[in-house]
Design an enzyme around this catalytic site. Structure first.
Site, PDB file in Angstrom:
ATOM      1  N   SER A 135      -4.940  -1.149 -12.731  1.00 10.43           N
ATOM      2  CA  SER A 135      -5.294   0.181 -12.230  1.00 10.43           C
ATOM      3  C   SER A 135      -6.625   0.568 -12.865  1.00 10.43           C
ATOM      4  O   SER A 135      -7.027  -0.015 -13.885  1.00 10.43           O
ATOM      5  CB  SER A 135      -4.201   1.165 -12.673  1.00 10.43           C
ATOM      6  OG  SER A 135      -4.610   2.505 -12.486  1.00 10.43           O
ATOM      7  N   TYR A 148       1.222   4.601 -19.414  1.00 10.56           N
ATOM      8  CA  TYR A 148       0.817   3.805 -18.247  1.00 10.56           C
ATOM      9  C   TYR A 148      -0.452   3.005 -18.567  1.00 10.56           C
ATOM     10  O   TYR A 148      -0.530   1.806 -18.283  1.00 10.56           O
ATOM     11  CB  TYR A 148       0.583   4.756 -17.076  1.00 10.56           C
ATOM     12  CG  TYR A 148       0.306   4.109 -15.749  1.00 10.56           C
ATOM     13  CD1 TYR A 148       1.304   3.432 -15.048  1.00 10.56           C
ATOM     14  CD2 TYR A 148      -0.965   4.190 -15.159  1.00 10.56           C
ATOM     15  CE1 TYR A 148       1.046   2.861 -13.806  1.00 10.56           C
ATOM     16  CE2 TYR A 148      -1.230   3.623 -13.917  1.00 10.56           C
ATOM     17  CZ  TYR A 148      -0.214   2.964 -13.246  1.00 10.56           C
ATOM     18  OH  TYR A 148      -0.477   2.395 -12.016  1.00 10.56           O
ATOM     19  N   ALA A 149      -1.435   3.677 -19.189  1.00 10.33           N
ATOM     20  CA  ALA A 149      -2.697   3.001 -19.506  1.00 10.33           C
ATOM     21  C   ALA A 149      -2.466   1.845 -20.475  1.00 10.33           C
ATOM     22  O   ALA A 149      -3.080   0.780 -20.333  1.00 10.33           O
ATOM     23  CB  ALA A 149      -3.704   3.996 -20.081  1.00 10.33           C
ATOM     24  N   SER A 151       0.095  -0.045 -20.665  1.00 17.42           N
ATOM     25  CA  SER A 151       0.635  -1.181 -19.905  1.00 17.42           C
ATOM     26  C   SER A 151      -0.457  -1.833 -19.053  1.00 17.42           C
ATOM     27  O   SER A 151      -0.504  -3.057 -18.938  1.00 17.42           O
ATOM     28  CB  SER A 151       1.809  -0.731 -19.025  1.00 17.42           C
ATOM     29  OG  SER A 151       1.376   0.058 -17.924  1.00 17.42           O
ATOM     30  N   LYS A 152      -1.323  -1.025 -18.465  1.00 19.11           N
ATOM     31  CA  LYS A 152      -2.314  -1.574 -17.531  1.00 19.11           C
ATOM     32  C   LYS A 152      -3.519  -2.195 -18.255  1.00 19.11           C
ATOM     33  O   LYS A 152      -4.112  -3.159 -17.762  1.00 19.11           O
ATOM     34  CB  LYS A 152      -2.767  -0.492 -16.544  1.00 19.11           C
ATOM     35  CG  LYS A 152      -1.642   0.019 -15.619  1.00 19.11           C
ATOM     36  CD  LYS A 152      -1.057  -1.092 -14.748  1.00 19.11           C
ATOM     37  CE  LYS A 152      -0.089  -0.564 -13.701  1.00 19.11           C
ATOM     38  NZ  LYS A 152       0.510  -1.645 -12.894  1.00 19.11           N
ATOM     39  N   ILE A 181      -4.778   6.125  -5.041  1.00 17.11           N
ATOM     40  CA  ILE A 181      -4.308   5.615  -3.754  1.00 17.11           C
ATOM     41  C   ILE A 181      -3.363   6.630  -3.116  1.00 17.11           C
ATOM     42  O   ILE A 181      -2.485   7.177  -3.799  1.00 17.11           O
ATOM     43  CB  ILE A 181      -3.544   4.282  -3.951  1.00 17.11           C
ATOM     44  CG1 ILE A 181      -4.367   3.292  -4.792  1.00 17.11           C
ATOM     45  CG2 ILE A 181      -3.172   3.662  -2.613  1.00 17.11           C
ATOM     46  CD1 ILE A 181      -5.741   3.010  -4.290  1.00 17.11           C
TER      47      ILE A 181
HETATM   48  N1  LIG Z   1       0.037   4.173  -6.143  1.00 18.74           N
HETATM   49  C1  LIG Z   1      -1.095   4.261  -6.833  1.00 18.74           C
HETATM   50  O1  LIG Z   1      -1.834   5.262  -6.732  1.00 18.74           O
HETATM   51  C2  LIG Z   1      -1.502   3.126  -7.721  1.00 18.74           C
HETATM   52  C3  LIG Z   1      -2.806   3.120  -8.266  1.00 18.74           C
HETATM   53  C4  LIG Z   1      -3.172   2.060  -9.092  1.00 18.74           C
HETATM   54  C5  LIG Z   1      -2.272   1.044  -9.382  1.00 18.74           C
HETATM   55  N2  LIG Z   1      -1.015   1.086  -8.857  1.00 18.74           N
HETATM   56  C6  LIG Z   1      -0.107  -0.003  -9.198  1.00 18.74           C
HETATM   57  O2  LIG Z   1       0.191  -0.704  -8.009  1.00 18.74           O
HETATM   58  C7  LIG Z   1       1.517  -1.256  -8.090  1.00 18.74           C
HETATM   59  C8  LIG Z   1       2.327  -0.820  -6.887  1.00 18.74           C
HETATM   60  O3  LIG Z   1       2.425   0.604  -6.883  1.00 18.74           O
HETATM   61  P1  LIG Z   1       3.173   1.416  -5.729  1.00 18.74           P
HETATM   62  O4  LIG Z   1       2.402   2.654  -5.486  1.00 18.74           O
HETATM   63  O5  LIG Z   1       3.484   0.500  -4.594  1.00 18.74           O
HETATM   64  O6  LIG Z   1       4.524   1.799  -6.483  1.00 18.74           O
HETATM   65  P2  LIG Z   1       6.021   1.845  -5.900  1.00 18.74           P
HETATM   66  O7  LIG Z   1       6.820   2.603  -6.884  1.00 18.74           O
HETATM   67  O8  LIG Z   1       6.009   2.323  -4.482  1.00 18.74           O
HETATM   68  O9  LIG Z   1       6.450   0.315  -5.885  1.00 18.74           O
HETATM   69  C9  LIG Z   1       6.779  -0.376  -7.053  1.00 18.74           C
HETATM   70  C10 LIG Z   1       7.802  -1.434  -6.699  1.00 18.74           C
HETATM   71  O10 LIG Z   1       8.166  -2.087  -7.919  1.00 18.74           O
HETATM   72  C11 LIG Z   1       9.555  -2.343  -7.856  1.00 18.74           C
HETATM   73  N3  LIG Z   1      10.119  -2.514  -9.186  1.00 18.74           N
HETATM   74  C12 LIG Z   1      10.199  -1.598 -10.187  1.00 18.74           C
HETATM   75  N4  LIG Z   1      10.867  -2.121 -11.233  1.00 18.74           N
HETATM   76  C13 LIG Z   1      11.196  -3.393 -10.880  1.00 18.74           C
HETATM   77  C14 LIG Z   1      11.914  -4.428 -11.523  1.00 18.74           C
HETATM   78  N5  LIG Z   1      12.434  -4.276 -12.755  1.00 18.74           N
HETATM   79  N6  LIG Z   1      12.052  -5.609 -10.879  1.00 18.74           N
HETATM   80  C15 LIG Z   1      11.547  -5.779  -9.625  1.00 18.74           C
HETATM   81  N7  LIG Z   1      10.896  -4.820  -8.959  1.00 18.74           N
HETATM   82  C16 LIG Z   1      10.726  -3.647  -9.578  1.00 18.74           C
HETATM   83  C17 LIG Z   1      10.143  -1.115  -7.159  1.00 18.74           C
HETATM   84  O11 LIG Z   1      11.441  -1.383  -6.641  1.00 18.74           O
HETATM   85  C18 LIG Z   1       9.103  -0.843  -6.088  1.00 18.74           C
HETATM   86  O12 LIG Z   1       9.432  -1.512  -4.898  1.00 18.74           O
HETATM   87  C19 LIG Z   1       2.081  -0.759  -9.427  1.00 18.74           C
HETATM   88  O13 LIG Z   1       1.895  -1.741 -10.412  1.00 18.74           O
HETATM   89  C20 LIG Z   1       1.236   0.453  -9.728  1.00 18.74           C
HETATM   90  O14 LIG Z   1       1.206   0.714 -11.112  1.00 18.74           O
HETATM   91  C21 LIG Z   1      -0.623   2.089  -8.034  1.00 18.74           C
END
Ligand SMILES: NC(=O)c1ccc[n+]([C@@H]2O[C@H](COP(=O)([O-])OP(=O)(O)OC[C@H]3O[C@@H](n4cnc5c(N)ncnc54)[C@H](O)[C@@H]3O)[C@@H](O)[C@H]2O)c1
Length: 250
Positions: A135, A148-149, A151-152, A181
């Protein structure tokens, strides 16, 4: 030539599901894994040969069985780690159970997957591209985002080390760093930040959208298109890189 087989871990989520959709549209064969149900998504994907698997990334044994030596998903050419979870709050009041949950899914699970990949490559060396979801919060810290930061940021360090180790097999590992996003995760974050600041959620979302000169949130498809490029053999000159998907500074 056989179709490129891509595994999307955490593929049932908001971003993972669009990544799977775009990869299938581009003719790739997709296996979606998630701890939630993947059936409806797999059925909706364009083309045939797609599959789903329930996989909790916090289980080392299950991750190795799915993605390691003799992977149950079958031989794969690319791996996307889109599993993730979030927590927001100041350092002074960090909920340590939330710290463990976020670090376990976002970083430790990513490392389990990386270990399974590395062991698999040792016995079956090949051109294989892995993409981790970091991220912009993995590049620059800000108040309220310490868990969160952490982890990322950690994930980027892990990605660079893994990329160096698997280069000998012809494999690559990169990270994407999306900004704000348009997604449920961002809306939940906006609601939490708004509550802390005593303002409306919409106001916070507008602030997020105005943080770059784009003056808008990034669409999930715009993220998925970059991931599809990194997953493909078109990006063989890239490994160990963190690719930012965001607008220019204001
Ligand atoms: N949405 C944003 O604005 C954004 C921005 C930057 C980065 N991200 C990163 O992008 C990635 C996807 O984000 P998103 O918005 O789709 O989130 P989301 O919550 O919609 O999807 C995350 C998915 O991870 C799965 N998950 C969680 N714990 C799990 C586990 N123990 N085992 C298997 N699956 C597991 C969930 O079931 C879910 O389907 C994440 O890593 C998030 O940190 C998101």
């Amino acid at each position: 030539m056989s179709r490129r087989h891509v595994v999307v871990v955490g593929g049932a989520g908001a971003i993972g599901s669009v990544v799977a959709t775009v990869l299938a549209e581009q003719g790739m064969r997709v296996t979606v894994t998630d701890m939630s149900d993947t059936d409806a998504l797999v059925t909706s994907l364009a083309g045939d040969g797609h599959a789903g698997l329930r996989l909790d990334v916090t289980s080392l044994e299950d991750v190795h069985s799915a993605l390691g030596v003799n992977p149950s998903v079958g031989r794969y050419d690319a791996l996307i780690y889109a599993a993730g979870t979030n927590y927001t709050g100041p350092v002074a009041t960090t909920d340590w159970a939330a710290w463990d949950r976020v670090l376990t899914v976002n970083l430790r699970g990513a490392a389990y997957v990386g270990q399974a990949l590395a062991q698999g490559l040792e016995v079956d060396p090949r051109e294989c591209s892995t993409v981790y979801f970091s991220s912009t919060a993995g590049l620059v810290g800000e108040g309220g985002a310490s868990v969160y930061a952490s982890s990322k940021f950690g994930l980027i360090g892990f990605m660079q080390c893994l990329a160096s180790e698997v280069a000998q097999y012809g494999a690559r590992v990169n990270a994407v760093c999306p900004g704000n996003i348009d997604s449920p995760m961002l809306r939940t974050l906006a609601a939490q930040v708004a509550e802390r600041n005593g303002v409306a959620t919409e106001e916070t979302l507008t602030e997020f959208a105005s943080s770059t000169a784009f003056k808008r949130l990034i669409d999930i498809r715009e993220v998925a298109n970059v991931v599809a490029f990194l997953a493909s053999a078109a990006s063989t000159g890239m490994s160990g890189q963190s690719v930012v998907i965001d607008g220019p500074p204001n």
